[in-house]
Design an enzyme around this catalytic site. Sequence first.
Site, PDB file in Angstrom:
ATOM      1  N   SER A 149       0.844  -1.199   0.000  1.00  0.00           N
ATOM      2  CA  SER A 149       0.000   0.000   0.000  1.00  0.00           C
ATOM      3  C   SER A 149       0.884   1.256   0.000  1.00  0.00           C
ATOM      4  CB  SER A 149      -0.970  -0.078   1.177  1.00  0.00           C
ATOM      5  OG  SER A 149      -1.999   0.856   1.006  1.00  0.00           O
ATOM      6  N   ASP A 227     -10.050  -5.937  -2.872  1.00  0.00           N
ATOM      7  CA  ASP A 227      -9.439  -4.859  -2.089  1.00  0.00           C
ATOM      8  C   ASP A 227     -10.341  -3.629  -2.166  1.00  0.00           C
ATOM      9  OD1 ASP A 227      -7.854  -2.646  -1.320  1.00  0.00           O
ATOM     10  OD2 ASP A 227      -6.016  -3.601  -2.030  1.00  0.00           O
ATOM     11  N   HIS A 260      -7.368  -6.157   1.168  1.00  0.00           N
ATOM     12  CA  HIS A 260      -6.185  -5.299   1.292  1.00  0.00           C
ATOM     13  C   HIS A 260      -5.258  -5.722   2.439  1.00  0.00           C
ATOM     14  CE1 HIS A 260      -4.097  -1.575   0.252  1.00  0.00           C
ATOM     15  NE2 HIS A 260      -4.074  -1.204   1.518  1.00  0.00           N
TER      16      HIS A 260
END
Length: 282
Positions: A149, A227, A260
């Site tokens: 991320s 996600d 995620h």
Amino acid sequence: MLELLSEHVCFGGVQRFYRHTSQSTGLPMRFGVFLPPAAHKADAQVPALFFLAGLTCTEETFMIKAGAQRAAAEAGMALITPDTSPRGAGIEGESEHWDFGVGAGFYLDASEQPWASHYRMESYIHELQQLVVKELPIHPRRIGISGHSMGGHGALTLALRRPDIFRSVSAFAPIAAPSRCPWGIKAFSGYLGEDRRKWAAHDASLLMEQEQTPFPDGILIDQGLGDKFLTEQLYPEEFEAACINARQPIQLRRHAGYDHGYYFIASFIDDHIRFHARNLAG
Ligand SMILES: N[C@@H](CCC(=O)N[C@@H](CS)C(=O)NCC(=O)O)C(=O)O
């Protein structure tokens, strides 16, 4: 000067957490290190993978949740996990937002006050790289970088800005086009100001547009299709297109159902460790 905070035997190697005073941030910083069994041998110099974590994480998150130590022990690879921002800078409101300030340093050197004095995470990662090579049995040139991320953004941009230091790069669900997503716009406006030319130097997709195959062994990215941040924040397809234009080999693997979080990372981390071990073998 490294201060050992804790140490745990793990898969025949050792998991440690350290604190040190950083010249880059001007503050005490913590980081994690996993040393594989191969590092115990006399005069050993093992390859190392830096893993940069995402928003709200610390130096512990990846070490606790990703389950990477088994594959790293087998591959003879060290793991290094920096923190995600300075802590204790004392800037008013620095802990008010989970996506800016503490836990959200974005792996760049801020140019705007009040952030510029301490929020210097790009310089810090380079400082840490030099420190671990000096103090631990780590090979000075066999260094790879990965991240998740915000940390995926960090891995891609730091590797593209210094491919001479980071010779292998991969990412999980990276913020791949930060100049056009809300997390990136908020961070870049706050840390770098409104001049978008400065932003481009920290945007993986825009950096890749100026490149010529900096990583001939390829770049590996994993992305979960479940996600919740994918459409609004991540844009991995933009980075993929920039790689194709630059003739940079890229494998962007899209995984149905994965979200995620760290269950996703744990599912594919072994592939990343083996990818970096292959790239750093020579
Ligand atoms: N706090 C955020 C989520 C933050 C988040 O998902 N952080 C990711 C990196 S961007 C992470 O790795 N969190 C730690 C974890 O999942 O253990 C929210 O409310 O949606």
